[in-house]
Scaffold this motif. Structure first.
Motif, PDB file in Angstrom:
ATOM      1  N   UNK A 156      42.518  35.451  43.059  1.00 37.95           N
ATOM      2  CA  UNK A 156      42.969  34.605  41.947  1.00 37.95           C
ATOM      3  C   UNK A 156      41.808  34.009  41.173  1.00 37.95           C
ATOM      4  N   UNK A 157      40.673  33.811  41.828  1.00 39.85           N
ATOM      5  CA  UNK A 157      39.511  33.191  41.186  1.00 39.85           C
ATOM      6  C   UNK A 157      38.678  34.181  40.386  1.00 39.85           C
ATOM      7  N   UNK A 158      38.918  35.471  40.527  1.00 40.96           N
ATOM      8  CA  UNK A 158      38.028  36.486  39.967  1.00 40.96           C
ATOM      9  C   UNK A 158      37.826  36.440  38.449  1.00 40.96           C
ATOM     10  N   UNK A 159      38.804  36.020  37.660  1.00 37.28           N
ATOM     11  CA  UNK A 159      38.527  35.962  36.215  1.00 37.28           C
ATOM     12  C   UNK A 159      37.344  35.065  35.858  1.00 37.28           C
ATOM     13  N   UNK A 160      37.124  34.012  36.639  1.00 34.31           N
ATOM     14  CA  UNK A 160      35.974  33.125  36.431  1.00 34.31           C
ATOM     15  C   UNK A 160      35.737  32.360  37.720  1.00 34.31           C
TER      16      UNK A 160
END
Length: 231
Positions: free
Chosen positions: A189-193
């Motif tokens: 879930x954190x991968x976009x930023x």
């Protein structure tokens, strides 16, 4: 005399370009089996003083939950496409025209690997062009398992944290093989930023998006092509 010098420089430049092409091709083939010694993004992280936590692990040392979570969150058509999700790219382009201040990306896992391993962060037509080239090359010469393994080993998953093993240790004090579905979904879930959207402490964005990823994981899991990749 001037014409002779021009021909000499032209031949020299051609030789240099040829050697560069051969070198990058050889490097792509080598990375089919060998992990990269470093990436540009990792070097930038060190220079900025963010540190570098990284620990490459084999495909079998990665939880099936982690493999499923990143596909659910980042690229649900990963097993089926040839490196590019044309439908998502068209939708993103349409959205970006209407919302120029809220740019939406449509990069596949393969494109992100091309960027993370061979290039640098940021935009620009030149870098995007190189990204297309390297995406085509790894889709041609690597397996889907190798692309997914590389993604899970080199993706930034927090400030100075690269790869699923380092993230698992930093956030849950366990090896990547032992990640639960919920833990894997939070990291994905954190991968976009991953610097802005923190896993520990859990940001509101990660809490909300991880719940959606868990639902998508349940939808994707029965797919035979997905099963082949996560086993």
């Amino acid at each position: 005399m001037a014409e002779t010098k021009k021909r000499h420089w032209f031949k020299t430049i051609k030789k240099i370009l040829l050697w560069l092409f051969v070198a990058q091709f050889v490097y792509i083939i080598i990375l089919r089996w060998v992990n990269p010694p470093f990436t540009v993004t990792q070097l930038v992280s060190l220079v900025k003083g963010q540190g570098l936590k990284r620990d490459y692990v084999s495909y079998n040392e990665m939880s099936a939950n982690a493999k499923l979570a990143v596909m659910a969150g980042e690229d649900q058509l990963f097993p089926d496409h040839n490196g590019f999700d044309i439908k998502s790219i068209k939708l993103a382009m349409k959205y970006n025209k209407k919302h120029p201040n809220k740019i939406r990306g449509a990069s596949t896992i393969s494109q992100q690997v091309a960027k993370n391993v061979f290039l640098w962060q940021g935009g620009g037509f030149f870098r995007k062009g190189l990204e297309v080239y390297f995406t085509f090359m790894i889709e041609t010469f690597w397996s889907k398992e190798r692309i997914l393994q590389m993604y899970l080993n080199v993706a930034e998953m927090g400030e100075g944290i690269y790869g699923i093993q380092a993230a698992s240790k930093a956030y849950f004090n366990k090896d990547a093989i032992n990640l639960t579905r919920g833990e894997a979904a939070q990291i994905a879930a954190a991968l976009p930023n991953p610097v802005r959207f923190t896993v520990k402490p859990v940001s509101r964005f990660v809490a909300f998006r991880s719940a959606n990823i868990l639902r998508q994981m349940a939808n994707l899991e029965p797919d035979p092509d997905v099963q082949q990749l996560i086993k």
